[in-house]
Design a protein around this motif. Sequence first.
Motif, short mmCIF file in Angstrom:
data_model
loop_
_atom_site.label_atom_id
_atom_site.label_comp_id
_atom_site.label_asym_id
_atom_site.label_seq_id
_atom_site.Cartn_x
_atom_site.Cartn_y
_atom_site.Cartn_z
N GLN A 175 82.42 104.51 -43.62
CA GLN A 175 83.06 104.67 -44.93
C GLN A 175 82.22 105.56 -45.85
O GLN A 175 82.75 106.40 -46.59
CB GLN A 175 83.29 103.30 -45.56
CG GLN A 175 84.36 102.48 -44.86
CD GLN A 175 84.29 101.00 -45.20
OE1 GLN A 175 83.43 100.56 -45.96
NE2 GLN A 175 85.20 100.22 -44.62
N GLU A 176 80.90 105.39 -45.79
CA GLU A 176 80.03 106.19 -46.65
C GLU A 176 80.02 107.66 -46.21
O GLU A 176 80.07 108.56 -47.04
CB GLU A 176 78.61 105.62 -46.65
CG GLU A 176 77.59 106.42 -47.44
CD GLU A 176 77.85 106.46 -48.95
OE1 GLU A 176 77.02 107.05 -49.67
OE2 GLU A 176 78.89 105.93 -49.41
N ARG A 179 83.12 109.21 -47.44
CA ARG A 179 83.03 109.52 -48.86
C ARG A 179 82.25 110.80 -49.11
O ARG A 179 82.61 111.61 -49.97
CB ARG A 179 82.37 108.34 -49.60
CG ARG A 179 82.34 108.50 -51.12
CD ARG A 179 81.55 107.38 -51.77
NE ARG A 179 80.12 107.52 -51.56
CZ ARG A 179 79.33 108.32 -52.29
NH1 ARG A 179 79.84 109.07 -53.25
NH2 ARG A 179 78.03 108.37 -52.04
N LEU A 180 81.19 111.00 -48.32
CA LEU A 180 80.35 112.18 -48.48
C LEU A 180 80.95 113.43 -47.84
O LEU A 180 80.51 114.55 -48.13
CB LEU A 180 78.97 111.92 -47.86
CG LEU A 180 78.12 110.82 -48.49
CD1 LEU A 180 76.91 110.50 -47.60
CD2 LEU A 180 77.68 111.24 -49.90
N ALA A 230 88.68 104.70 -41.84
CA ALA A 230 87.88 105.27 -42.93
C ALA A 230 88.30 106.68 -43.32
O ALA A 230 87.88 107.18 -44.36
CB ALA A 230 86.40 105.27 -42.53
N ALA A 232 87.34 109.28 -41.61
CA ALA A 232 86.03 109.92 -41.46
C ALA A 232 86.06 111.04 -40.43
O ALA A 232 87.00 111.16 -39.63
CB ALA A 232 84.99 108.88 -41.05
#
Length: 444
Positions: A175-176, A179-180, A230, A232
């Motif tokens: 998830q991080e 986000r990035l 996510a 991602a």
Amino acid sequence: MRVAADLLVRARRAVVGGSERAVAVEVTGGVITALHAYDAEVEADVVVELADDEVLLPGLVDTHVHVNEPGRTEWEGFASATRAAAAGGVTTIVDMPLNSIPPTTTVAALDEKRAVARDQVHVDVGFWGGAVPDNLDDLAGLHDAGVFGFKCFLLDSGVEEFPHLERPDFARAMQETARLGALFIVHAEDGDLIDDDRLAGRRYDGFLASRPRVAEESAIHTVIEVARDAGARAHIVHLSDADAVPMLRAARAEGVDISVETCPHYLTFDAEHIADGATELKCCPPIREADNREELWASLAMGDIDLVVSDHSPCTVELKARGDGDFGAAWGGIASVQLGLPAVWSGAVARGYSLVDVVRWMATAPADRVGLVHKGRIEVGADADLVRFAPDEELTVDVARLHHKNAVSAYAGRRLRGVVRETWLRGATIGETPTGRLLRRGQP
């Protein structure tokens, strides 16, 4: 009045724009400034003409290299690894966040690694960050510092300073990175399905049985699920199990942003011909059977496997021989950054594939996946990273003549096709003086 170019390279055969053709490559300031007809009249300070048996290739981009410095520099270091890369036609590497000490899991560790590397590198070098249980709140700092993405393990990494992620932390890390907007690369084996009870000392079939295909498939299924949830960008490193390809194909058809690599050793060797005690061929996931190898080749040709990189993972001779050929005791990893091009070309030409295919798999595709759009191609505006390659010349691998630090190789004594005769980095022949640069994501 037109100013003379710094360099002009004439080649009757060159891989340019997805085809092979004659060309004259004009270089100024380390960048390709024009592509001309082979016999065009162009003023240049230096003119190089390739021989009739040579092909001009773009420098390869190897996004999976364990340099290990600092901390385990006796295994490998930036000077030796990048000399080996240059000798193999690789002009850009991206260094893995382990097995150095400290691992690249903090900005301070990244700074330390860059400081050590800065005056040693013979090719351009970028860095992956690591995702481990205790640094997930700090990934943004590493991202801002210019790492090309984040590497994690879904099982024990083999070194205590780089612990793996359990499912909850893996989902949080995914998830991080989503986000990035960062690429999240995953060693995908399910530790619950590794069966060390099946290890049988010096027997390769016991080692292979201990790391079954289902361990890869289970982990890849997890990566797909978590990446889908996510939103991602994910990447599977060193795929050895061709049976996992259909689920990756299906995930991409659904819109999941997931790519996958394989490695020269999975395309070269087969389990049926690995002798008991031959721990120089131990790697994780393991080299599988010949029919699996052929399915990997077919998946490359179909585009279901995106790229081929070395997973250059060296260690000392003593660690490779630990246990006197015991596959459970010996260190796993294959040092091959210098040999990837001839190994893959040997297999490719035997199966009817071309140098255009090899360049796509080993130069353009890895460069594109990590955002190095000025690398891995011969085109105007790209870095003049070039390789003089003799595709029909053969070599027998002599470990004493390889540039990586420790004289052990899975390819020892093997006859390979294709010899790198010269490598240019930004228009200059790579020699004894380090001229490589340290790369940051998003910067030219």
